[in-house]
Design a protein around this motif. Structure first.
Motif, PDB file in Angstrom:
ATOM      1  N   GLY A 462       0.783  -1.228   0.000  1.00  0.00           N
ATOM      2  CA  GLY A 462       0.000   0.000   0.000  1.00  0.00           C
ATOM      3  C   GLY A 462       0.807   1.266   0.000  1.00  0.00           C
ATOM      4  O   GLY A 462       0.251   2.356   0.182  1.00  0.00           O
ATOM      5  N   GLY A 463       2.116   1.177  -0.199  1.00  0.00           N
ATOM      6  CA  GLY A 463       2.960   2.364  -0.234  1.00  0.00           C
ATOM      7  C   GLY A 463       3.181   2.853  -1.650  1.00  0.00           C
ATOM      8  O   GLY A 463       2.512   2.441  -2.593  1.00  0.00           O
ATOM      9  N   ALA A 464       4.140   3.754  -1.811  1.00  0.00           N
ATOM     10  CA  ALA A 464       4.434   4.311  -3.125  1.00  0.00           C
ATOM     11  C   ALA A 464       5.892   4.726  -3.170  1.00  0.00           C
ATOM     12  O   ALA A 464       6.539   4.959  -2.137  1.00  0.00           O
ATOM     13  CB  ALA A 464       3.529   5.500  -3.426  1.00  0.00           C
ATOM     14  N   VAL A 465       6.433   4.815  -4.383  1.00  0.00           N
ATOM     15  CA  VAL A 465       7.808   5.274  -4.590  1.00  0.00           C
ATOM     16  C   VAL A 465       7.800   6.232  -5.772  1.00  0.00           C
ATOM     17  O   VAL A 465       7.154   5.982  -6.794  1.00  0.00           O
ATOM     18  CB  VAL A 465       8.765   4.084  -4.833  1.00  0.00           C
ATOM     19  CG1 VAL A 465       8.300   3.223  -5.998  1.00  0.00           C
ATOM     20  CG2 VAL A 465      10.183   4.587  -5.092  1.00  0.00           C
ATOM     21  N   THR A 466       8.494   7.342  -5.623  1.00  0.00           N
ATOM     22  CA  THR A 466       8.646   8.320  -6.705  1.00  0.00           C
ATOM     23  C   THR A 466      10.119   8.645  -6.859  1.00  0.00           C
ATOM     24  O   THR A 466      10.888   8.591  -5.884  1.00  0.00           O
ATOM     25  CB  THR A 466       7.863   9.607  -6.418  1.00  0.00           C
ATOM     26  OG1 THR A 466       8.309  10.173  -5.164  1.00  0.00           O
ATOM     27  CG2 THR A 466       6.368   9.335  -6.344  1.00  0.00           C
ATOM     28  N   LEU A 467      10.496   8.989  -8.078  1.00  0.00           N
ATOM     29  CA  LEU A 467      11.901   9.303  -8.363  1.00  0.00           C
ATOM     30  C   LEU A 467      11.962  10.544  -9.239  1.00  0.00           C
ATOM     31  O   LEU A 467      11.244  10.639 -10.250  1.00  0.00           O
ATOM     32  CB  LEU A 467      12.574   8.125  -9.066  1.00  0.00           C
ATOM     33  CG  LEU A 467      14.073   8.275  -9.387  1.00  0.00           C
ATOM     34  CD1 LEU A 467      14.775   6.930  -9.244  1.00  0.00           C
ATOM     35  CD2 LEU A 467      14.292   8.814 -10.807  1.00  0.00           C
ATOM     36  N   THR A 468      12.794  11.482  -8.850  1.00  0.00           N
ATOM     37  CA  THR A 468      13.066  12.675  -9.659  1.00  0.00           C
ATOM     38  C   THR A 468      14.579  12.809  -9.784  1.00  0.00           C
ATOM     39  O   THR A 468      15.322  12.546  -8.829  1.00  0.00           O
ATOM     40  CB  THR A 468      12.485  13.942  -9.018  1.00  0.00           C
ATOM     41  OG1 THR A 468      12.986  14.077  -7.680  1.00  0.00           O
ATOM     42  CG2 THR A 468      10.966  13.880  -8.982  1.00  0.00           C
ATOM     43  N   SER A 469      15.022  13.236 -10.960  1.00  0.00           N
ATOM     44  CA  SER A 469      16.463  13.306 -11.196  1.00  0.00           C
ATOM     45  C   SER A 469      16.772  14.363 -12.241  1.00  0.00           C
ATOM     46  O   SER A 469      15.948  14.621 -13.141  1.00  0.00           O
ATOM     47  CB  SER A 469      16.986  11.935 -11.662  1.00  0.00           C
ATOM     48  OG  SER A 469      18.390  11.970 -11.833  1.00  0.00           O
TER      49      SER A 469
END
Length: 498
Positions: A462-469
């Motif tokens: 039920g979690g989430a992961v985001t990536l910005t670069s």
């Protein structure tokens, strides 16, 4: 090319024909928005029209009934007031041509009684025109003197009232120029009502004359107009609420369907890749172990000039073995058993495990991890996530840099965020969009399953992961965990993250 065209022609196919286009994807939200709008609009307009017609007809009939009752009651009252002998009704006195034919009643008494009654009819409120018809359909009295003496032919409403012996009413918005009896002294402004009121003999079974009253009831018109506004406003608002309510439901359903479809496609992709990759990985393990053992044996007896080549063989075999392990781990089914895990303790363990590598690569480590609530995950899988992200960050900074780890508790949302921020080489926008695709990697010699596994594990709980670069500036990865509640398995064991 000519040979191919000839072959297609022999098979009965047109070589110039265009292949069938790929069928367009069915857009549930678009079709629903159009079709439901048409249906709801049609139903709303139909209901509005039926309701307004009912209001008008019901109001007109009620006004006609009250008018008829008033005139008939007034006729009886005038007959009693003039002391007309029993057996004679106002219907017999309305035709002045018959004044000398009433036994026991003088012509003057009949005329005075009639005049009193017609004076009341003439002064009815909101009256446009009043006519009195004899049995032969001749107008014997009218508020418009020009109509007196005219015989009215082919008037369906008049004939119906004479034959049915019941009051007949009708509403109009515009006077009919072809009807002789609709010669008003003033033009109606909006709606006018025509009432035919039968006048009976002493037995009450035979109609001897007819009173026709044209009215423009101002108060009734205002009420009808208010009814129009209320009905159409309610219809419009009700239709809009139904439409937007259903639109929101279908929009949410379409979103869920798209998400489930994406997950289904991803699952099918993983299954296909899993079957293929698992077969390849298991087939490679034994050969790799044999190659490494043989290389180690050869290294013991090899010359100094061969030592480097044999060492390269061993290192490459080790790298391929690591790939095989990562591949098998990424394809292993994840368990759904959630536990309450101490995120800060797991993060501290990861920092300790990478302490030597951090020092060797000259990476400055900054950790901000105040005590927070337990999160929903699994200890082993959480450690795997943290190790993968820590390793990626260090590999992105081979010449040193800064790695910042920050834990933040979002109490209002019952979430906990963990952020990895490095100052490495970063990624381009295209690489950033592809980073969660299976087997995509920006590292030389990488397998491309690390971040995919991180995403799968986070979403499984039920979690989430985001990536910005950004290139030459670094990468930022944000993990969002759900806060564990008392109902989660292992919630009574805060140390389960150790």
């Amino acid at each position: 090319m000519q040979v191919l065209n000839k072959k297609l022609a022999d098979e009965g196919r047109d070589p110039n024909a265009v292949s069938d286009p790929v069928p367009r994807e069915f857009n549930l939200l678009r079709w629903f928005s159009v079709v439901s709008l048409l249906i709801i609009a049609t139903v709303a307009v139909g209901l509005g029209y039926v309701s307004t017609r009912f209001v008008v007809n019901d109001s007109v009939e009620r006004d006609a009934m009250l008018t008829a009752e008033f005139i008939q009651a007034m006729a009886k009252a005038e007959v009693r007031h003039s002391r007309i002998p029993p057996g004679t009704t106002m219907a017999q006195l309305l035709d002045p041509r018959m004044d000398n034919q009433h036994p026991g009643i003088s012509a003057d008494l009949a005329a005075s009684t009639r005049i009193e009654f017609l004076d009341h009819v003439e002064h009815l409120p909101d009256t446009l025109l009043s006519n009195v018809y004899a049995l032969d359909r001749t107008i014997v009295w009218s508020t418009n003197p020009e109509l007196v003496g005219k015989k009215i032919e082919a008037d369906d409403d008049l004939d119906e009232s004479f034959n049915s012996q019941k009051p007949v009413s009708a509403s109009y918005h515009k006077a009919d120029e072809d009807r002789d009896e609709q010669k008003f002294l003033r033009e109606p402004e909006y709606l006018f009502i025509e009432n035919y009121i039968p006048m009976f003999d002493e037995t009450g079974t035979r109609v001897l004359s007819m009173v026709e009253v044209y009215k423009e009831p101002q108060d009734l018109v205002r009420r009808i107009q208010r009814g129009y506004v209320l009905i159409w406003a309610s219809t419009l608002i009700g239709g809009a609420l139904i439409y937007f309510g259903l639109f929101w439901i279908v929009r949410r359903a379409a979103s869920l369907l798209r998400t489930q479809q994406t997950q289904l496609v991803a699952s099918e992709t993983f299954v296909a890749l899993g079957e293929m990759s698992s077969a390849v990985a298991h087939s490679l393990r034994n050969p790799l172990a044999t190659i490494r053992s043989s290389a180690e044996l050869a290294q013991e007896v090899a010359s100094d000039r061969s030592q480097k080549n044999i060492g390269d063989i061993i290192s490459q075999v080790d790298r391929m073995s690591r790939w095989v392990r990562e591949l098998l781990v990424s394809l292993r089914p994840l368990k759904d058993d959630a536990e309450a895990v101490d995120l800060v303790a797991a993060l501290e363990d990861t920092c300790s495990a990478f302490a030597q590598q951090t020092e060797r690569t000259k990476v400055q480590l900054s950790v901000s991890a105040p005590p927070v609530a337990l999160v929903v995950s699994q200890p082993v899988l959480l450690t795997q996530i943290l190790n993968s992200l820590f390793s990626n960050a260090l590999e992105a900074m081979p010449n040193g840099g800064r790695l910042t780890l920050e834990v933040l508790e979002l109490e209002s949302e019952r979430k906990v965020q963990l952020t990895f921020s490095d100052t490495g080489k970063g990624m381009s926008q295209q690489q950033e969009r592809m980073v969660f695709k299976p087997f995509f990697t920006t590292k030389q010699g990488g397998l491309g399953v690390g971040l995919v596994l991180v995403k799968r594990i986070m979403e499984r709980f039920g979690g989430a992961v985001t990536l910005t670069s950004r290139e030459e500036e670094g990468t930022r990865v944000c993990l969002t965990f759900n806060v564990a509640t008392g109902g989660d398995h292992g919630a009574e064991h805060p140390g389960s993250g150790g």
